[in-house]
Structures are given as C-alpha cells and as structure tokens.
Design a protein around this motif. Structure first.
Motif, PDB file in Angstrom:
ATOM      1  N   THR A 231      13.262 -22.646 -10.268  1.00 51.24           N
ATOM      2  CA  THR A 231      14.336 -21.648 -10.121  1.00 51.24           C
ATOM      3  C   THR A 231      15.655 -22.251  -9.627  1.00 51.24           C
ATOM      4  O   THR A 231      16.618 -21.525  -9.432  1.00 51.24           O
TER       5      THR A 231
ATOM      6  N   CYS B 270       5.506 -20.578  -0.978  1.00 47.88           N
ATOM      7  CA  CYS B 270       5.069 -19.225  -0.615  1.00 47.88           C
ATOM      8  C   CYS B 270       6.103 -18.582   0.301  1.00 47.88           C
ATOM      9  O   CYS B 270       5.773 -17.936   1.288  1.00 47.88           O
TER      10      CYS B 270
ATOM     11  N   THR C 197      15.316 -12.910  -7.963  1.00 47.25           N
ATOM     12  CA  THR C 197      14.940 -14.286  -8.325  1.00 47.25           C
ATOM     13  C   THR C 197      13.459 -14.367  -8.727  1.00 47.25           C
ATOM     14  O   THR C 197      13.101 -15.065  -9.675  1.00 47.25           O
TER      15      THR C 197
ATOM     16  N   PHE D 264      17.756 -15.576 -10.949  1.00 46.95           N
ATOM     17  CA  PHE D 264      18.797 -14.700 -11.515  1.00 46.95           C
ATOM     18  C   PHE D 264      20.017 -15.510 -11.900  1.00 46.95           C
ATOM     19  O   PHE D 264      20.478 -15.487 -13.030  1.00 46.95           O
ATOM     20  N   ASP D 265      20.540 -16.252 -10.899  1.00 42.38           N
ATOM     21  CA  ASP D 265      21.679 -17.110 -11.230  1.00 42.38           C
ATOM     22  C   ASP D 265      21.501 -18.446 -10.527  1.00 42.38           C
ATOM     23  O   ASP D 265      21.790 -18.519  -9.354  1.00 42.38           O
TER      24      ASP D 265
ATOM     25  N   GLY E  38      10.188 -16.530   0.431  1.00 42.32           N
ATOM     26  CA  GLY E  38      10.704 -15.217   0.031  1.00 42.32           C
ATOM     27  C   GLY E  38      10.605 -14.994  -1.468  1.00 42.32           C
ATOM     28  O   GLY E  38      10.101 -13.949  -1.919  1.00 42.32           O
ATOM     29  N   VAL E  39      11.075 -15.940  -2.264  1.00 48.42           N
ATOM     30  CA  VAL E  39      11.105 -15.771  -3.721  1.00 48.42           C
ATOM     31  C   VAL E  39       9.681 -15.816  -4.291  1.00 48.42           C
ATOM     32  O   VAL E  39       9.294 -14.990  -5.121  1.00 48.42           O
TER      33      VAL E  39
ATOM     34  N   ASN F  96      16.713 -19.319   1.306  1.00 51.60           N
ATOM     35  CA  ASN F  96      16.586 -20.472   2.197  1.00 51.60           C
ATOM     36  C   ASN F  96      17.938 -20.882   2.809  1.00 51.60           C
ATOM     37  O   ASN F  96      18.852 -21.266   2.093  1.00 51.60           O
TER      38      ASN F  96
ATOM     39  N   LYS G 230       0.320 -19.141   5.124  1.00 49.42           N
ATOM     40  CA  LYS G 230       1.158 -18.132   4.455  1.00 49.42           C
ATOM     41  C   LYS G 230       0.524 -17.732   3.116  1.00 49.42           C
ATOM     42  O   LYS G 230       0.572 -16.571   2.730  1.00 49.42           O
TER      43      LYS G 230
ATOM     44  N   ARG H  45       3.164 -25.837   1.599  1.00 48.65           N
ATOM     45  CA  ARG H  45       3.059 -26.737   2.745  1.00 48.65           C
ATOM     46  C   ARG H  45       2.260 -26.072   3.857  1.00 48.65           C
ATOM     47  O   ARG H  45       1.376 -26.655   4.455  1.00 48.65           O
ATOM     48  N   THR H  46       2.558 -24.774   4.117  1.00 47.29           N
ATOM     49  CA  THR H  46       1.851 -24.046   5.168  1.00 47.29           C
ATOM     50  C   THR H  46       0.832 -23.114   4.505  1.00 47.29           C
ATOM     51  O   THR H  46       1.188 -22.056   3.983  1.00 47.29           O
TER      52      THR H  46
ATOM     53  N   ASN I  97       1.629 -30.971   0.008  1.00 44.67           N
ATOM     54  CA  ASN I  97       2.991 -31.428   0.299  1.00 44.67           C
ATOM     55  C   ASN I  97       3.590 -31.859  -1.038  1.00 44.67           C
ATOM     56  O   ASN I  97       3.272 -32.926  -1.554  1.00 44.67           O
ATOM     57  N   ALA I  98       4.460 -31.011  -1.580  1.00 49.98           N
ATOM     58  CA  ALA I  98       4.964 -31.247  -2.932  1.00 49.98           C
ATOM     59  C   ALA I  98       6.072 -32.301  -2.978  1.00 49.98           C
ATOM     60  O   ALA I  98       6.621 -32.563  -4.047  1.00 49.98           O
TER      61      ALA I  98
END
Ligand code: NDP
Length: 419
Positions: free
Chosen positions: A106, A9, A366, A161-162, A11-12, A203, A39, A35-36, A61-62
């Motif tokens: 991504t 959760c 992204t 995107f890239d 920016g992207v 990140n 958010k 995780r949090t 927790n992934a």
C-alpha cells in the motif's frame, strides 16, 4: 478459494483483514503475521465465529527476507499482502520472488535508516537528476520488474486510497471520460475530528516524514519543488465544506507522469487544520521529527520513534473520530474536441467505518482497496507478470469492487477547479 499471507496487523491491516473476512468465499484462508504476534491473536479471536475464513497467526520480522520466505514456504499462500510499513517492501518482495508468490503493498519503499551511506549516495544522485527530494520513490521497486516478469509473478504496488484508488480514478477517466487528460489535481480531504490537539491518522513516523518534506509537482515534463507547506489553497468539499489544503509531494505523481500520456501537470493537495500544522512545526523546530539517533542517559533514541510512542495509536482513533473524508481527482482535458472537466471522488464517514469495522476512515479508505487489489489478483481479473501500479490495469473491475465493498465513487462533471 485462496490462501493469503497478510503481513502487518496495524490500523490499515485490521480493516483489510476484516474486509477479506467479509468475503470469505474468496478469502478462505488467511495467515496474519506481524512483529507483535499478540495483536494478530487478538484480531483472530475477535473474528472467530463472525467469518468462515480460517485464520492462523504467526510472528515474523519482515525486515528479514529469510524469515518471510520461511513463513511463505510453511504456509504456501497464493498471495502475500504487505500491510506492514514501507521499510519492509524490498525484503518481502525478495521473499516472494524466492518462493514464487504474487505480492501487493500500500506504500512505496523508503528506508528506515536515512543515514545509511549507500542509500544516501543513491538518494542524493536522484535528487539532482530527478528534482524532488522525498525519501521515497518508485525506483527501488521498479528495479524488480524484470525479475517478476521472468518469474511469471505480479507485484501490485500501492493499492491503498492514495496511492491506489486515485490511480484507478485516473485510469477510469482515461478510458471512459477523456480523449486527452491535460491536468490532474489529487485532493485528499479529511474533515474528521478526533478531539486530540495532535494525532496522525496513520503510522505517525511515515506520516510526519511525508508531511514535513518539501512539496513537489509535475509540470511540462519535469518536477517543480517547493518548500514544505508553501502552496496553500482553499477548497469547498462536497459534504465536508471549506478547507485549507497544501501541496505535497506524493508517490502516485511519479507513476502517473509515466502512465497518463501527454499529461501536462499533476499536483497533490492534502487538507490540514491549523492545530496540526502548529504542532508539527514546533516538533520539527525542537528536533522531534529527526530520524538521527541521539544519546539519552546511556540509550540511543530516535526522536521520531520516541514521538510515535507518545502519540495516540492511529488504530485507537476510531471511536472518537467524527466527520467525513472526501478524496478524489479533478481532471481537465478534452473529449470529442471539446474542453472537459470532471471530479471523481469518494466520501467516507468516520463513524460509519467505526460501526462496520471498528476503525476510522483513513484506515478504512486504505484497507478496503488493499482487499480489492488482492481480489483482482486472486480472481485473475488483473494478471500480468511484472511490477505495476494500479493505473496500469483495467480500472473497471476494481471500480466495480470499490462500489460493492464500501468505497462508492461519484463523478461531478462541473467541479470548481484549483488555481
Ligand atoms: P501501523 O503502524 O498501524 O501498522 C504497521 C504494522 O506493521 C504493525 O502491525 C507493525 O507491528 C507491523 N510491522 C512493522 N514493522 C514490522 C516488521 N519489521 N516485521 C513485521 N511487522 C512489522 O501502520 P498503518 O496500518 O497505519 O499503515 C500500514 C501501511 O499502510 C503503511 O505502509 C502506510 O504507509 C500505508 N498507508 C497507505 C495509505 C494509502 O492510501 N496508500 C494511507 C495510509 C497508510 P507492531 O505492532 O509490532 O508495531
């Protein structure tokens, strides 16, 4: 109608989730898990009343495949979108296999702990055999190909995107513009200004690891590696202007070298301002980019993680970033026996993105393709069991969806070439 579990959760993910909620006929149910959890709850509250999508949230927790699998069993999604960090790719793929669900991400796998001896031995062998020393590569996820095939599941890797859109551009050029592609230059230009002396647009840890590593490119069937930031070019970008750009290693070069038949050279360039480079060099020189834990007043601290805590959160750059991005691929090759060139690219305006989804253009460029990739899988437009990168599918529905959902592209048939 579809149920999607979105992990992460940041920016992207914020952009991807908001875009999915704009398309609420398809994305009818979303579970945001990270995780949090606070958010996820804050985003859910913000979206309440603005979409028909039913949103739930969860803590996970992934890094732990069994936690992800338990959540999948409970929520029963049609697709898991991994928009956390590359460190979690393998654990989430394992959980998808265990529970029989399609997967997308991504960014390709890299380990968080670079000192792990088993990973290190493998890494050093790969550096010698393949000739590039980035910490990430596709081998770990490509190793899942047979398992996904046997399970009848699809894993779509790197739909940002890239990597991501740039590979769709390559597949489009291959299908519609060229009989033979000879060279590909991927250009990633961010003409945005956030007003800070130093901040990263995604990140910080993942970004600084990538940018401070040696550069490399693919030429005549092998990798050529160069010291970090040692190849610099200037380019005049449409709607951005003249920028300095530097050759970096980038993950899609590895898959494109396999999937674009006969390609002779693939390079990746990213623009950087002098202030970014000076800060990065200084931080590197004093050891702040190190991933090795150090002892400080009785605590173990990983310098780059401490640095992340000091730097602005990329998710907060939206309101202050002005300017545009221009990202795309320059191709040279042949069509009907004639030499040909083309630049396929997108221009994105930071403030326009902020007005629409409250974030800057890097998260936007992204997050939208993450949602478009999910659309391809959920509608069955892209469907084949196994583990694939974007250029391995028909580019047309993806390119149409980019036009429709906020990342329109254009083609310049006479671009300046990069020497
Ligand atoms: P952020 O750091 O902003 O967000 C990462 C999110 O993942 C956070 O919500 C974080 O939770 C969560 N997370 C981290 N570790 C775990 C874990 N163990 N379990 C559950 N959740 C976890 O990153 P970005 O949004 O900037 O980047 C997301 C991804 O997009 C990255 O993989 C990045 O490499 C990729 N990317 C790809 C691009 C492309 O063009 N292909 C371009 C830019 C980014 P918490 O809030 O607790 O920290």
């Amino acid at each position: 109608m579809s149920k999607v579990l979105i992990i992460g959760c940041g920016g992207v993910a914020n952009v991807a989730i908001r875009k999915c909620c704009q398309c609420d006929d398809l994305f009818t149910d979303i579970c945001i898990a990270s995780r949090t959890k606070s958010k996820c709850d804050a985003l859910k509250a913000d979206l309440e009343g603005k979409t028909k999508t039913r949103i739930t949230t969860a803590q996970v927790n992934a890094d732990d495949a069994s936690q992800v699998a338990a959540l999948i069993r409970e929520y029963q999604p049609d697709l898991v979108m991994n928009i956390a960090l590359p460190y979690q790719d393998l654990a989430i793929m394992d959980a998808c296999l265990e529970c029989g669900v399609n997967y997308l991400d991504t960014a390709n796998y890299e380990p968080e702990d670079l000192s792990d001896p088993a990973w290190r031995a493998n890494y050093e062998k790969r550096c010698k055999e393949e000739g590039f020393s980035a910490y990430f590569d596709y081998s770990y996820q490509w190793a899942y190909k047979e398992k996904f095939e046997k399970a009848g599941l699809t894993a779509l890797l790197g739909t940002g995107f890239d990597p991501g859109v740039t590979q769709a551009y390559c597949a489009y050029a291959q299908k519609h513009l060229f009989d033979q592609i000879d060279t590909i230059d991927i250009l990633d230009c961010n003409g945005g200004d956030h007003g800070y002396p130093f901040a990263t647009n995604f990140n910080p840890e993942v970004n600084l690891r990538e940018v401070s590593a040696p550069g490399s490119y693919w030429e005549d069937g092998h990798w050529v590696e160069i010291p970090a930031m040692s190849i610099k070019r200037e380019y005049d970008f449409d709607q951005v202007g003249q920028k300095d750009m530097y050759l970096l290693h980038h993950e899609e070069i590895e898959s494109l070298a396999k999937n674009i038949p006969g390609v002779k050279r693939i390079r990746f360039f990213m623009t950087f301002g002098q202030s970014y480079l000076t800060h990065m060099k200084c931080l590197e020189n004093v050891g702040m980019l190190s991933t090795e834990p150090v002892e400080f007043e009785g605590h173990k601290i990983v310098p780059i993680q401490f640095l992340k805590a000091l730097l602005p959160d990329p998710a907060t750059l939206g309101p202050r970033t002005v300017g545009k991005t221009n990202i795309g691929c320059i191709f040279t090759g042949k069509k009907d026996g004639q030499e040909k060139k083309a630049y396929i690219y997108n221009i994105c305006d930071h403030q326009e993105c902020y007005k629409e989804v409250g974030s800057q253009a890097i998260s936007y460029t992204t997050g939208v393709p993450a949602m478009v990739g999910a659309m391809m899988l959920l509608t069955g437009k892209w469907s084949k069991p196994g583990v694939y990168t974007v250029e391995e599918f028909d580019p047309d529905p993806y390119m149409d969806a980019l036009n429709q959902w906020g990342l329109p592209w254009q083609i310049d048939e006479n671009p300046a070439l990069v020497d």
